[in-house]
Design an enzyme around this catalytic site. Structure first.
Site, PDB file in Angstrom:
ATOM      1  N   ASP A  49       0.825  -1.202   0.000  1.00  0.00           N
ATOM      2  CA  ASP A  49       0.000   0.000   0.000  1.00  0.00           C
ATOM      3  C   ASP A  49       0.863   1.258   0.000  1.00  0.00           C
ATOM      4  O   ASP A  49       0.350   2.375  -0.113  1.00  0.00           O
ATOM      5  CB  ASP A  49      -0.996   0.006   1.160  1.00  0.00           C
ATOM      6  CG  ASP A  49      -0.345  -0.114   2.530  1.00  0.00           C
ATOM      7  OD1 ASP A  49       0.892  -0.183   2.608  1.00  0.00           O
ATOM      8  OD2 ASP A  49      -1.093  -0.143   3.536  1.00  0.00           O
ATOM      9  N   SER A  50       2.184   1.079   0.076  1.00  0.00           N
ATOM     10  CA  SER A  50       3.118   2.187  -0.150  1.00  0.00           C
ATOM     11  C   SER A  50       2.935   2.791  -1.531  1.00  0.00           C
ATOM     12  O   SER A  50       3.421   3.894  -1.808  1.00  0.00           O
ATOM     13  CB  SER A  50       4.564   1.714   0.026  1.00  0.00           C
ATOM     14  OG  SER A  50       4.804   0.534  -0.738  1.00  0.00           O
ATOM     15  N   ASP A  88      -1.017  -6.147  -0.367  1.00  0.00           N
ATOM     16  CA  ASP A  88      -1.446  -5.588   0.916  1.00  0.00           C
ATOM     17  C   ASP A  88      -2.959  -5.426   0.987  1.00  0.00           C
ATOM     18  O   ASP A  88      -3.604  -5.039  -0.004  1.00  0.00           O
ATOM     19  CB  ASP A  88      -0.825  -4.201   1.118  1.00  0.00           C
ATOM     20  CG  ASP A  88       0.470  -4.241   1.914  1.00  0.00           C
ATOM     21  OD1 ASP A  88       0.728  -5.251   2.588  1.00  0.00           O
ATOM     22  OD2 ASP A  88       1.213  -3.243   1.865  1.00  0.00           O
ATOM     23  N   LYS A 118      -1.178  -9.511   2.609  1.00  0.00           N
ATOM     24  CA  LYS A 118      -0.460  -9.075   3.810  1.00  0.00           C
ATOM     25  C   LYS A 118      -1.340  -8.122   4.611  1.00  0.00           C
ATOM     26  O   LYS A 118      -2.048  -7.292   4.032  1.00  0.00           O
ATOM     27  CB  LYS A 118       0.865  -8.376   3.469  1.00  0.00           C
ATOM     28  CG  LYS A 118       1.659  -7.954   4.724  1.00  0.00           C
ATOM     29  CD  LYS A 118       3.021  -7.392   4.367  1.00  0.00           C
ATOM     30  CE  LYS A 118       2.959  -5.987   3.834  1.00  0.00           C
ATOM     31  NZ  LYS A 118       2.487  -4.997   4.852  1.00  0.00           N
ATOM     32  N   GLU A 120      -1.358  -5.694   8.459  1.00  0.00           N
ATOM     33  CA  GLU A 120      -0.586  -5.160   9.575  1.00  0.00           C
ATOM     34  C   GLU A 120      -1.193  -5.595  10.899  1.00  0.00           C
ATOM     35  O   GLU A 120      -2.408  -5.758  11.021  1.00  0.00           O
ATOM     36  CB  GLU A 120      -0.521  -3.632   9.485  1.00  0.00           C
ATOM     37  CG  GLU A 120       0.243  -3.148   8.265  1.00  0.00           C
ATOM     38  CD  GLU A 120       0.385  -1.633   8.220  1.00  0.00           C
ATOM     39  OE1 GLU A 120       0.014  -0.958   9.215  1.00  0.00           O
ATOM     40  OE2 GLU A 120       0.880  -1.116   7.199  1.00  0.00           O
ATOM     41  N   GLU A 187       9.332  -4.407  10.615  1.00  0.00           N
ATOM     42  CA  GLU A 187       9.719  -3.089  10.101  1.00  0.00           C
ATOM     43  C   GLU A 187      10.061  -2.113  11.215  1.00  0.00           C
ATOM     44  O   GLU A 187       9.365  -2.033  12.235  1.00  0.00           O
ATOM     45  CB  GLU A 187       8.592  -2.494   9.246  1.00  0.00           C
ATOM     46  CG  GLU A 187       8.939  -1.101   8.717  1.00  0.00           C
ATOM     47  CD  GLU A 187       7.943  -0.538   7.738  1.00  0.00           C
ATOM     48  OE1 GLU A 187       8.158   0.600   7.272  1.00  0.00           O
ATOM     49  OE2 GLU A 187       6.943  -1.216   7.439  1.00  0.00           O
TER      50      GLU A 187
END
Length: 274
Positions: A49-50, A88, A118, A120, A187
Site C-alpha cells: 500500500d506504499s 497488501d 499481507k 498489519e 519493520e
C-alpha cells in the site's frame, strides 16, 4: 513490453522452507514493466500500500483503496511469472472483523490472481489470520512500525524503545505465526528486537529497517533505485535513477528547443510516386 519469460512460480511453501536457510529476496512492485524486470532476481514481490505514497503522491498509506490495490496487483501479475506475489490489504478493509478481511482478501485474490495477502498487526490480527488461513488464504503478517498506524503513533517512529514495547512486538509476531501466517515483515525496530523475533518464530521474518539476521529483506524499489531525494536510514541506494532521468530530460528539452529533435532519421518520409 517483451514476451513474458516462463518460470516455475515460487510458492508459499517454498518461502516457508527458506527459514534459516537461503535468504529471501523481496522488493515492492506496482507496475507491469518493473515487475518484469525484478521477477528473475527476487523471490517475493509485494504490491504494497506504499503505492499510495510512491506512485500516487499521497502523504501516507491511509488513502489507498481496495480498487487501487487490485489495479496495481493486476499490473504486477502481468509482469511477473516467477516470484510469489503478495498484495497488501489497505487501511479500513480488514480491521473491523475477520469476515470483512475475508471478503477483501477473496476479492483481491480473485481479481488479481496473487498468491497471498499481507496485513498489519492490530488487536484482533491473530484471530483474523487464523480465520483467513483456515479458509485457504495465505497470509503474511507485519509487526513493528506499521504505516497504517501513523496517526496513532504520531509519525513513522522506530519501535522497541522500551522493554514493554519490545515484548509486545515479539508477542504479536508469535501470535501471528501461531495463527498460521507463512511469514512476517518486521519493520522499523531496533536490531536486537528483530533478532529475537527471528530466533523465536518458526516462520521466515522479512526485515525492513530491522536486522540482517532476518530470514529475508525487503525495500521499496523506488527507494533503492534512487528515485527520491530523501532516503530513509535503513535504505541502501543501489542506483541513481533520479539523476539519470533528470539528465536525460534536460538533454531532451535542449534538443527540442534547439530543433535538433526529431532529426530526419526519426521522421517518416513519404515515398516518391513512380
Amino acid at each position: 513490453m517483451s514476451a513474458q519469460r516462463e518460470f516455475k512460480r515460487i510458492t508459499v511453501p517454498d518461502i516457508v522452507r527458506r527459514k534459516g536457510q537461503e535468504k529471501i529476496v523481496c522488493l515492492t512492485a506496482y507496475t507491469a514493466p518493473i515487475a518484469e524486470l525484478l521477477d528473475p532476481m527476487v523471490d517475493l514481490l509485494l504490491v504494497g500500500d506504499s503505492v499510495g505514497m510512491v506512485i500516487h503522491g499521497l502523504p501516507s498509506t491511509l488513502g489507498v483503496s481496495v480498487e487501487m490495490m487490485i489495479m496495481h496487483g493486476q499490473a504486477v501479475m502481468r509482469g511477473a511469472s516467477r516470484a510469489l506475489v503478495v498484495v497488501d490489504l489497505p487501511f479500513g478493509s480488514y480491521e473491523r472483523s475477520a469476515d470483512q478481511a475475508y471478503d477483501t482478501a477473496v476479492r483481491i485474490m480473485q481479481e488479481t490472481g496473487c498468491q497471498a495477502v499481507k496485513l498489519e498487526s492490530n488487536p484482533g490480527c491473530a484471530r483474523t489470520v487464523e480465520f483467513l488461513t483456515g479458509r485457504g488464504i495465505p497470509v503474511m503478517g507485519h509487526v513493528g512500525l506499521t504505516p497504517q498506524s501513523v496517526n496513532l503513533d504520531g509519525g513513522f517512529k522506530t519501535k522497541g524503545r522500551s522493554a514493554v514495547e519490545r515484548a509486545r512486538i515479539v508477542k504479536e509476531a508469535e501470535e501471528i505465526a501461531n495463527a498460521g501466517a507463512f511469514a512476517v515483515v518486521v519493520e522499523g525496530v531496533f536490531e536486537d528486537v528483530a533478532e529475537e523475533v527471528t530466533r523465536t518464530l518458526s516462520i521466515p521474518t522479512i526485515g525492513i529497517g530491522a536486522s540482517s539476521s532476518c530470514d529475508g529483506q525487503i525495500l521499496v524499489v523506488d527507494d533503492m533505485l534512487g528515485l527520491f531525494e530523501r532516503v530513509p536510514k535503513f535504505v541502501r541506494r543501489y542506483g541513481a535513477l533520479r539523476e539519470h532521468i533528470e539528465a536525460a530530460v534536460k538533454r531532451y528539452s535542449q534538443d527540442v528547443k534547439g530543433s535538433v529533435f526529431p532529426s530526419s532519421d526519426e521522421c517518416y518520409q513519404c515515398e516518391s510516386q513512380g
